[in-house]
Scaffold this motif. Structure first.
Motif, PDB file in Angstrom:
ATOM      1  N   LEU A 217       0.827  -1.206   0.000  1.00  0.00           N
ATOM      2  CA  LEU A 217       0.000   0.000   0.000  1.00  0.00           C
ATOM      3  C   LEU A 217       0.861   1.256   0.000  1.00  0.00           C
ATOM      4  O   LEU A 217       0.460   2.299  -0.517  1.00  0.00           O
ATOM      5  CB  LEU A 217      -0.919   0.003   1.225  1.00  0.00           C
ATOM      6  CG  LEU A 217      -2.020  -1.057   1.250  1.00  0.00           C
ATOM      7  CD1 LEU A 217      -2.793  -0.999   2.556  1.00  0.00           C
ATOM      8  CD2 LEU A 217      -2.972  -0.860   0.066  1.00  0.00           C
ATOM      9  N   GLY A 218       2.067   1.168   0.609  1.00  0.00           N
ATOM     10  CA  GLY A 218       2.949   2.329   0.647  1.00  0.00           C
ATOM     11  C   GLY A 218       3.712   2.562  -0.633  1.00  0.00           C
ATOM     12  O   GLY A 218       4.424   3.565  -0.745  1.00  0.00           O
ATOM     13  N   GLY A 219       3.618   1.666  -1.605  1.00  0.00           N
ATOM     14  CA  GLY A 219       4.246   1.896  -2.894  1.00  0.00           C
ATOM     15  C   GLY A 219       5.443   1.030  -3.188  1.00  0.00           C
ATOM     16  O   GLY A 219       6.047   1.156  -4.254  1.00  0.00           O
ATOM     17  N   SER A 220       5.846   0.137  -2.273  1.00  0.00           N
ATOM     18  CA  SER A 220       6.994  -0.727  -2.521  1.00  0.00           C
ATOM     19  C   SER A 220       6.633  -1.803  -3.538  1.00  0.00           C
ATOM     20  O   SER A 220       5.458  -2.147  -3.728  1.00  0.00           O
ATOM     21  CB  SER A 220       7.465  -1.384  -1.221  1.00  0.00           C
ATOM     22  OG  SER A 220       7.850  -0.409  -0.276  1.00  0.00           O
ATOM     23  N   SER A 221       7.660  -2.351  -4.180  1.00  0.00           N
ATOM     24  CA  SER A 221       7.412  -3.423  -5.135  1.00  0.00           C
ATOM     25  C   SER A 221       6.955  -4.674  -4.393  1.00  0.00           C
ATOM     26  O   SER A 221       7.333  -4.906  -3.240  1.00  0.00           O
ATOM     27  CB  SER A 221       8.682  -3.730  -5.939  1.00  0.00           C
ATOM     28  OG  SER A 221       9.667  -4.319  -5.108  1.00  0.00           O
ATOM     29  N   VAL A 222       6.148  -5.465  -5.063  1.00  0.00           N
ATOM     30  CA  VAL A 222       5.606  -6.661  -4.431  1.00  0.00           C
ATOM     31  C   VAL A 222       6.721  -7.638  -4.079  1.00  0.00           C
ATOM     32  O   VAL A 222       6.714  -8.273  -3.012  1.00  0.00           O
ATOM     33  CB  VAL A 222       4.567  -7.328  -5.355  1.00  0.00           C
ATOM     34  CG1 VAL A 222       4.034  -8.604  -4.724  1.00  0.00           C
ATOM     35  CG2 VAL A 222       3.432  -6.368  -5.659  1.00  0.00           C
ATOM     36  N   THR A 223       7.716  -7.763  -4.970  1.00  0.00           N
ATOM     37  CA  THR A 223       8.827  -8.688  -4.717  1.00  0.00           C
ATOM     38  C   THR A 223       9.627  -8.267  -3.499  1.00  0.00           C
ATOM     39  O   THR A 223       9.970  -9.096  -2.644  1.00  0.00           O
ATOM     40  CB  THR A 223       9.744  -8.756  -5.949  1.00  0.00           C
ATOM     41  OG1 THR A 223       8.980  -9.138  -7.090  1.00  0.00           O
ATOM     42  CG2 THR A 223      10.871  -9.748  -5.714  1.00  0.00           C
ATOM     43  N   GLN A 224       9.940  -6.980  -3.388  1.00  0.00           N
ATOM     44  CA  GLN A 224      10.702  -6.493  -2.239  1.00  0.00           C
ATOM     45  C   GLN A 224       9.893  -6.623  -0.959  1.00  0.00           C
ATOM     46  O   GLN A 224      10.431  -6.961   0.103  1.00  0.00           O
ATOM     47  CB  GLN A 224      11.097  -5.031  -2.469  1.00  0.00           C
ATOM     48  CG  GLN A 224      12.093  -4.480  -1.464  1.00  0.00           C
ATOM     49  CD  GLN A 224      13.447  -5.170  -1.537  1.00  0.00           C
ATOM     50  OE1 GLN A 224      13.813  -5.723  -2.565  1.00  0.00           O
ATOM     51  NE2 GLN A 224      14.179  -5.167  -0.434  1.00  0.00           N
ATOM     52  N   ALA A 225       8.589  -6.374  -1.036  1.00  0.00           N
ATOM     53  CA  ALA A 225       7.729  -6.519   0.135  1.00  0.00           C
ATOM     54  C   ALA A 225       7.688  -7.974   0.597  1.00  0.00           C
ATOM     55  O   ALA A 225       7.686  -8.257   1.801  1.00  0.00           O
ATOM     56  CB  ALA A 225       6.320  -6.027  -0.188  1.00  0.00           C
ATOM     57  N   ALA A 226       7.672  -8.913  -0.351  1.00  0.00           N
ATOM     58  CA  ALA A 226       7.669 -10.329   0.004  1.00  0.00           C
ATOM     59  C   ALA A 226       8.972 -10.721   0.691  1.00  0.00           C
ATOM     60  O   ALA A 226       8.974 -11.490   1.660  1.00  0.00           O
ATOM     61  CB  ALA A 226       7.447 -11.180  -1.242  1.00  0.00           C
ATOM     62  N   ARG A 227      10.108 -10.189   0.204  1.00  0.00           N
ATOM     63  CA  ARG A 227      11.388 -10.499   0.838  1.00  0.00           C
ATOM     64  C   ARG A 227      11.460  -9.962   2.260  1.00  0.00           C
ATOM     65  O   ARG A 227      11.956 -10.639   3.164  1.00  0.00           O
ATOM     66  CB  ARG A 227      12.529  -9.932  -0.007  1.00  0.00           C
ATOM     67  CG  ARG A 227      12.696 -10.613  -1.355  1.00  0.00           C
ATOM     68  CD  ARG A 227      13.769  -9.924  -2.179  1.00  0.00           C
ATOM     69  NE  ARG A 227      13.897 -10.535  -3.505  1.00  0.00           N
ATOM     70  CZ  ARG A 227      14.678 -10.045  -4.461  1.00  0.00           C
ATOM     71  NH1 ARG A 227      15.389  -8.936  -4.240  1.00  0.00           N
ATOM     72  NH2 ARG A 227      14.745 -10.661  -5.637  1.00  0.00           N
ATOM     73  N   TYR A 228      10.984  -8.752   2.443  1.00  0.00           N
ATOM     74  CA  TYR A 228      10.966  -8.188   3.791  1.00  0.00           C
ATOM     75  C   TYR A 228      10.091  -9.032   4.717  1.00  0.00           C
ATOM     76  O   TYR A 228      10.430  -9.265   5.879  1.00  0.00           O
ATOM     77  CB  TYR A 228      10.452  -6.741   3.759  1.00  0.00           C
ATOM     78  CG  TYR A 228      11.544  -5.713   3.802  1.00  0.00           C
ATOM     79  CD1 TYR A 228      12.113  -5.321   5.020  1.00  0.00           C
ATOM     80  CD2 TYR A 228      12.023  -5.125   2.644  1.00  0.00           C
ATOM     81  CE1 TYR A 228      13.121  -4.378   5.056  1.00  0.00           C
ATOM     82  CE2 TYR A 228      13.035  -4.177   2.667  1.00  0.00           C
ATOM     83  CZ  TYR A 228      13.583  -3.803   3.885  1.00  0.00           C
ATOM     84  OH  TYR A 228      14.584  -2.876   3.926  1.00  0.00           O
ATOM     85  N   GLN A 229       8.953  -9.502   4.194  1.00  0.00           N
ATOM     86  CA  GLN A 229       8.053 -10.287   5.024  1.00  0.00           C
ATOM     87  C   GLN A 229       8.685 -11.630   5.389  1.00  0.00           C
ATOM     88  O   GLN A 229       8.535 -12.106   6.520  1.00  0.00           O
ATOM     89  CB  GLN A 229       6.731 -10.524   4.298  1.00  0.00           C
ATOM     90  CG  GLN A 229       5.668 -11.184   5.158  1.00  0.00           C
ATOM     91  CD  GLN A 229       5.310 -10.356   6.370  1.00  0.00           C
ATOM     92  OE1 GLN A 229       4.889  -9.212   6.251  1.00  0.00           O
ATOM     93  NE2 GLN A 229       5.483 -10.930   7.556  1.00  0.00           N
ATOM     94  N   ILE A 230       9.403 -12.245   4.460  1.00  0.00           N
ATOM     95  CA  ILE A 230      10.100 -13.497   4.768  1.00  0.00           C
ATOM     96  C   ILE A 230      11.129 -13.273   5.868  1.00  0.00           C
ATOM     97  O   ILE A 230      11.250 -14.075   6.808  1.00  0.00           O
ATOM     98  CB  ILE A 230      10.772 -14.061   3.496  1.00  0.00           C
ATOM     99  CG1 ILE A 230       9.712 -14.463   2.467  1.00  0.00           C
ATOM    100  CG2 ILE A 230      11.648 -15.258   3.843  1.00  0.00           C
ATOM    101  CD1 ILE A 230      10.287 -14.840   1.116  1.00  0.00           C
TER     102      ILE A 230
END
Length: 387
Positions: A217-230
């Motif tokens: 929602l804040g504008g980050s890429s989905v791939t980068q957001a997934a890595r952060y979540q992992i």
């Protein structure tokens, strides 16, 4: 084609008010059906609004000045750890003395190690206390540790009290404290770890985790957001499992004395949940006034000015056969006394119950003795002391 995030839609207080209308309808349904959860729902709605609004006001200056003033970040993290330790301890049915401080120490040690590993090595922050990363990530670590620690502590202490006879039987057969309590420790660790294991098993399949949703929602890429979540899930697992393991092994040590005797009298049943401020004021009062410590000290020293001695619940009788001098003495007890303090709260007058005093007897080889008395007179305690 690469994914491009749109601008974040602003959420106003009018939007929040509209979002509460379905909740208020559910509150009315609960009241109409007499389900008894409407008060909790109303309190939850109000607390969510107030607490998160205050959080935004408090974090704004910390995020602005935190890079230059590391003390602000450390102070807020310490506040979160203190509150998390309190919430972890008040949810268990039984507790032992200074349980809050033991939980705080273990929680602080585990989260600090994980934080230094994350911010100093994995993310290589500059400075290492950057509030943009430290406060949200530490908050997620603590929030997940609360659930695991509270479940494991409640399972362990309740299990020790409920299976005290089994543990004492194993001890009487020569088992060590670790062997006698192994089943309780294993069950407590499993109880505290199951929610985290279940969450790791279904994450990404059924729902998108909160941090990943916020970054998208804040504008980050989905791939980068997934890595952060992992990364966050791994860190949560490390801190949760580490805290559960250390808390459980430490708490089971508090259930036995230096003679490897099970001391369920050290575990007190919680009568009710105090508020966080009331608990803090109680700790400060005991530190400066010291009323509870003085009462316990006077009881230990034999002064009965602040101690109420309870009447015995019955008489303990030990019937031994006539002595046979030719047989070897195998058990001899001389001047054995035992009493314990029985009080619900530390601020109340200490109540002492004397089970037996100046008890003496001896048994020779081949002799039998009968220990007789009503329930609660101290028969099992006598056998534990002799063993």
């Amino acid at each position: 084609m690469a994914y491009e995030a749109e601008a974040l839609i602003e959420v106003s207080y009018w939007t929040l008010l509209l979002a509460t209308l379905p909740l208020l309808a559910l509150v009315w349904i609960s009241w109409y059906l007499a389900l008894g959860i409407e008060n909790g729902m109303i309190v939850g709605i109000i607390r969510t609004l107030i607490q998160l609004s205050i959080l935004g006001i408090i974090l704004e200056p910390i995020f602005v000045r935190g890079k230059e003033m590391w003390g602000l970040v450390v102070a807020y993290v310490m506040f979160m750890m203190t509150l998390a330790s309190y919430e972890s301890t008040v949810r268990s049915r039984y507790y032992f003395q200074d349980m809050f401080w033991y939980v705080l120490a273990m929680l602080m040690a585990n989260v600090t190690v994980v934080s230094l590993f994350t911010f100093g090595l994995l993310l290589d922050l500059d400075p290492i206390w950057d509030p943009q990363y430290v406060i949200p990530i530490v908050g997620m670590l603590l929030g997940n540790c609360i659930n695991g620690v509270s479940l494991s502590m409640n399972s362990l202490l309740s299990g020790v009290v409920e299976s005290s006879r089994e543990i004492e039987l194993l001890l009487s057969f020569g088992a060590t404290t670790n062997e006698a309590s192994h089943r309780n420790v294993k069950e407590a660790i499993r109880t505290g770890s199951v929610p985290r294991l279940n969450g790791m098993a279904i994450i990404g399949l059924i729902s998108i985790p909160g941090m990943m949703t916020g970054q998208i929602l804040g504008g980050s890429s989905v791939t980068q957001a997934a890595r952060y979540q992992i990364l966050i899930i791994y860190l949560i697992a490390i801190s949760s499992f580490g805290t559960i393991f250390s808390e459980t092994f430490l708490a089971i040590r508090m259930c036995f004395d230096s003679k490897q005797m099970l001391r369920t009298d050290w575990l007190m049943k919680r009568s009710g949940k105090k508020s966080f401020l009331a608990a803090i004021f109680g700790v400060i009062r005991r530190c400066f006034v010291g009323s509870a410590d003085e009462k316990k000290s006077s009881a230990a020293n034999g002064s009965l000015d602040e101690v109420s001695t309870l009447a015995p619940v019955g008489s303990l009788t030990i019937k031994t056969p006539p002595e046979k001098q030719q047989n070897q003495c195998i058990i001899q007890v001389s001047g054995l006394s035992f009493a314990f303090n029985k009080n619900k709260n530390a601020d109340e007058m200490v109540q002492r119950r004397i089970l037996f005093q100046d008890l003496s007897f001896r048994l020779r080889e081949g002799e039998f003795a009968l220990v007789d008395g009503p329930s609660g007179v101290g028969k099992s305690t006598l056998f534990r002391l002799i063993a």
